[in-house]
Design an enzyme around this catalytic site. Sequence first.
Site, PDB file in Angstrom:
ATOM      1  N   ARG A 131     -39.655  42.400 150.618  1.00  0.00           N
ATOM      2  CA  ARG A 131     -38.753  43.502 151.654  1.00  0.00           C
ATOM      3  C   ARG A 131     -39.927  44.411 151.490  1.00  0.00           C
ATOM      4  NH1 ARG A 131     -32.958  42.202 151.596  1.00  0.00           N
ATOM      5  NH2 ARG A 131     -32.603  44.163 150.707  1.00  0.00           N
ATOM      6  N   ARG A 153     -32.582  51.815 143.984  1.00  0.00           N
ATOM      7  CA  ARG A 153     -31.586  50.699 144.011  1.00  0.00           C
ATOM      8  C   ARG A 153     -30.557  50.090 142.880  1.00  0.00           C
ATOM      9  NH1 ARG A 153     -35.178  47.156 146.937  1.00  0.00           N
ATOM     10  NH2 ARG A 153     -33.067  45.412 147.257  1.00  0.00           N
ATOM     11  N   ARG A 166     -39.894  39.202 146.049  1.00  0.00           N
ATOM     12  CA  ARG A 166     -39.594  38.931 147.593  1.00  0.00           C
ATOM     13  C   ARG A 166     -40.343  39.968 148.470  1.00  0.00           C
ATOM     14  NH1 ARG A 166     -33.059  39.796 147.952  1.00  0.00           N
ATOM     15  NH2 ARG A 166     -34.260  42.186 147.964  1.00  0.00           N
ATOM     16  N   LYS A 219     -27.716  37.702 146.057  1.00  0.00           N
ATOM     17  CA  LYS A 219     -25.423  36.982 147.157  1.00  0.00           C
ATOM     18  C   LYS A 219     -26.456  37.076 148.755  1.00  0.00           C
ATOM     19  CE  LYS A 219     -25.181  41.919 147.430  1.00  0.00           C
ATOM     20  NZ  LYS A 219     -26.708  42.517 146.142  1.00  0.00           N
ATOM     21  N   ARG A 244     -19.932  48.197 149.063  1.00  0.00           N
ATOM     22  CA  ARG A 244     -20.267  49.098 147.816  1.00  0.00           C
ATOM     23  C   ARG A 244     -20.177  49.650 147.422  1.00  0.00           C
ATOM     24  NH1 ARG A 244     -25.300  45.966 149.494  1.00  0.00           N
ATOM     25  NH2 ARG A 244     -27.226  46.702 148.003  1.00  0.00           N
TER      26      ARG A 244
HETATM   27  P1  ADP Z   1     -29.768  44.902 148.212  1.00  0.00           P
HETATM   28  O1  ADP Z   1     -28.326  43.838 147.448  1.00  0.00           O
HETATM   29  O2  ADP Z   1     -31.178  42.975 147.607  1.00  0.00           O
HETATM   30  O3  ADP Z   1     -30.236  45.841 147.421  1.00  0.00           O
HETATM   31  P2  ADP Z   1     -29.403  44.045 150.840  1.00  0.00           P
HETATM   32  O4  ADP Z   1     -29.752  43.368 151.805  1.00  0.00           O
HETATM   33  O5  ADP Z   1     -27.599  44.487 150.614  1.00  0.00           O
HETATM   34  O6  ADP Z   1     -30.506  44.489 149.757  1.00  0.00           O
HETATM   35  O7  ADP Z   1     -28.868  46.101 151.359  1.00  0.00           O
HETATM   36  C1  ADP Z   1     -29.927  46.690 151.606  1.00  0.00           C
HETATM   37  C2  ADP Z   1     -30.237  48.399 151.579  1.00  0.00           C
HETATM   38  O8  ADP Z   1     -29.029  48.635 153.369  1.00  0.00           O
HETATM   39  C3  ADP Z   1     -29.201  48.469 150.517  1.00  0.00           C
HETATM   40  O9  ADP Z   1     -30.433  48.974 149.444  1.00  0.00           O
HETATM   41  C4  ADP Z   1     -28.496  50.147 151.539  1.00  0.00           C
HETATM   42  O10 ADP Z   1     -29.689  51.312 152.233  1.00  0.00           O
HETATM   43  C5  ADP Z   1     -28.357  49.373 152.727  1.00  0.00           C
HETATM   44  N1  ADP Z   1     -26.774  49.111 152.921  1.00  0.00           N
HETATM   45  C6  ADP Z   1     -26.205  47.449 152.856  1.00  0.00           C
HETATM   46  N2  ADP Z   1     -24.888  47.544 152.995  1.00  0.00           N
HETATM   47  C7  ADP Z   1     -24.594  49.006 152.851  1.00  0.00           C
HETATM   48  C8  ADP Z   1     -23.776  49.726 152.360  1.00  0.00           C
HETATM   49  N3  ADP Z   1     -21.811  48.597 152.892  1.00  0.00           N
HETATM   50  N4  ADP Z   1     -23.203  50.290 152.241  1.00  0.00           N
HETATM   51  C9  ADP Z   1     -24.308  51.550 152.652  1.00  0.00           C
HETATM   52  N5  ADP Z   1     -25.163  51.113 152.684  1.00  0.00           N
HETATM   53  C10 ADP Z   1     -25.216  49.479 152.359  1.00  0.00           C
END
Ligand code: ADP
Length: 181
Positions: free
Chosen positions: A128, A139, A126, A13, A87
């Site tokens: 991270r 996740r 990756r 994404k 999400r």
């Molecule tokens: P990925 O899609 O690889 O999980 P992101 O950078 O989108 O990576 O998200 C990393 C973390 O940030 C998630 O595992 C969650 O803990 C938090 N997060 C991101 N966006 C949201 C959201 N909209 N609501 C709740 N937690 C979020």
Amino acid sequence: MRAVLLGPPGAGKGTQAELIRDRLSVPHISTGELLRSAVEEGSDLGLQAKGYMDRGELVPDDLVVGLIRERIAKNAERGFLLDGFPRNLAQGETLEKMLEENGLRLDHVVNLEVPEAELVKRMMGRGRADDNEETIRSRLAVYHEETAPLCDFYRQRSVLREIDGMGTPEEISARVIAAVG
Ligand code: ADP
């Protein structure tokens, strides 16, 4: 254009959001990036969010909504590309209300489809902070339980575009742009 990028963790994404932003010059709003900078700054919000992120859980809705409400409001007319929000269904409903208050709606929700084995491979490569095996597993579970139901939510609203997320970043962004362009 008001669009959302949806898909499991590791689906690409963030990569697609950047390519599309450059091509269509639409502001990109990433909750994951905003949360990671809050953690780095050590702000109150960052301190509250960190534990959830380290465990691979969703950060509570009120924190996330507080973080992006104004950014969405500011760009509502001009358009935006959301990455990582909504999400879960509650966030989806919040977003819909925020837009409706201004007489607006989403144009497209792009769902990037990638097989689970490939997701794990990408995330492991990756490196991270939250890309370790245990967190990746939570996740993915959170995705299936909380985020995947948004596909039906947006299918019912006729804005869901399903895109094959396998291939090079350029191949995938060409598909996305063809679907939303
Ligand atoms: P990925 O899609 O690889 O999980 P992101 O950078 O989108 O990576 O998200 C990393 C973390 O940030 C998630 O595992 C969650 O803990 C938090 N997060 C991101 N966006 C949201 C959201 N909209 N609501 C709740 N937690 C979020």
